[in-house]
Scaffold this active site. Structure first.
Site, PDB file in Angstrom:
ATOM      1  N   LYS A   1       0.520  87.378   1.778  1.00 34.77           N
ATOM      2  CA  LYS A   1       0.246  85.945   1.621  1.00 34.77           C
ATOM      3  C   LYS A   1      -1.273  85.744   1.658  1.00 34.77           C
ATOM      4  O   LYS A   1      -1.942  86.229   2.583  1.00 34.77           O
ATOM      5  CB  LYS A   1       0.899  85.226   2.797  1.00 34.77           C
TER       6      LYS A   1
HETATM    7  O1  G3P Z   1       5.113  78.075   5.476  1.00 32.78           O
HETATM    8  C1  G3P Z   1       4.107  77.165   5.729  1.00 32.78           C
HETATM    9  C2  G3P Z   1       4.572  76.281   6.809  1.00 32.78           C
HETATM   10  O2  G3P Z   1       4.803  77.095   7.916  1.00 32.78           O
HETATM   11  C3  G3P Z   1       3.706  75.196   7.253  1.00 32.78           C
HETATM   12  O3  G3P Z   1       4.530  74.343   7.976  1.00 32.78           O
HETATM   13  O4  G3P Z   1       5.113  72.570   9.535  1.00 32.78           O
HETATM   14  O5  G3P Z   1       3.061  73.981   9.924  1.00 32.78           O
HETATM   15  O6  G3P Z   1       3.119  72.303   8.080  1.00 32.78           O
HETATM   16  P1  G3P Z   1       3.921  73.226   8.930  1.00 32.78           P
END
Ligand code: G3P
Length: 218
Positions: free
Chosen positions: A85
């Protein structure tokens, strides 16, 4: 649509994998920081790969292209299911192309616009990760870019898979399904919310209570 679990928590990963609910895993440095403890992240990635049959995203932390490529090569060596990634920066896109040319699959993350997603596809990304919830957080309609990316990728025949990320609730998952996202990555809480319905619980309670009145065994 493939369902990935967005976590580095091995207990959660084992639970979902043993119930055959998931097609892969995504992680990021914040998720590793919250679950790695004293353990070596490379060991955790290997254990995840041995637990789940499917793509496992592991993110680089270098910010220059050469550093990202070097980290990406080390990550890719852990297991054939590792997807490297990289962030959607100029260096990230350079690293994406280089890793891709070596046969490594790349997930380009931190995507917040359709034009960014176009550049990731041109750099040979296997997956593009638009962050829906974080766009919602700043007053945008995050799911709109998932729909736009779908339209652009289809119109121009771009094969990069859309991996809807930063999903916060079941409605996000439904919208991603209806738009035709290729994959969605969900925190464990959202995965289990998908299977819950109050009528399922009350219906089961009633069936069991009625059955009890028969006083028989199956
Ligand atoms: O995969 C990306 C994701 O983990 C981000 O999620 O909830 O941290 O915005 P969040």
């Amino acid at each position: 649509m493939k369902i990935f679990l967005d976590t580095a928590d091995l207990d959660e990963i084992r639970r979902a994998a043993s119930a055959n609910l998931i097609d892969g895993i995504t992680t990021n440095p914040s998720l590793l920081a919250s679950s790695a403890g004293e353990r070596d992240p490379q060991e955790i990635f290997l254990e995840i790969c041995e637990t789940v049959e499917g793509p496992i995203s592991a993110e680089v932390v270098a910010v220059d292209a050469d550093g990202m490529v070097a980290e990406g090569r080390r990550l890719a060596k852990i297991h054939p299911n590792i997807v490297v990634k990289v962030p959607l920066t100029e260096d990230g896109l350079r690293a994406c192309r280089e890793l891709r040319d070596e046969g490594t699959r790349v997930n380009v993350t931190l995507c917040f616009s359709t034009t960014q997603a176009l550049l990731a596809a041109k750099a040979g990304a296997t997956y593009i990760s638009p962050f829906v919830g974080r766009l919602d957080d700043v007053g945008h309609e995050g799911m709109e870019i998932v729909a736009e990316i779908r339209q652009v990728y289809d119109r121009y025949g771009l094969e990069t898979e859309i991996l809807a990320a930063s999903l916060r609730h079941p409605r996000h998952v439904l919208e991603a399904l209806l738009i035709g996202a290729d994959c969605a990555t969900l925190p464990p809480k959202v995965l289990y919310q998908l299977m819950k319905h109050p009528h399922t619980d009350s219906g089961l309670e009633r069936f069991l209570a009625d059955w009890k009145t028969l006083n028989r065994e199956l």
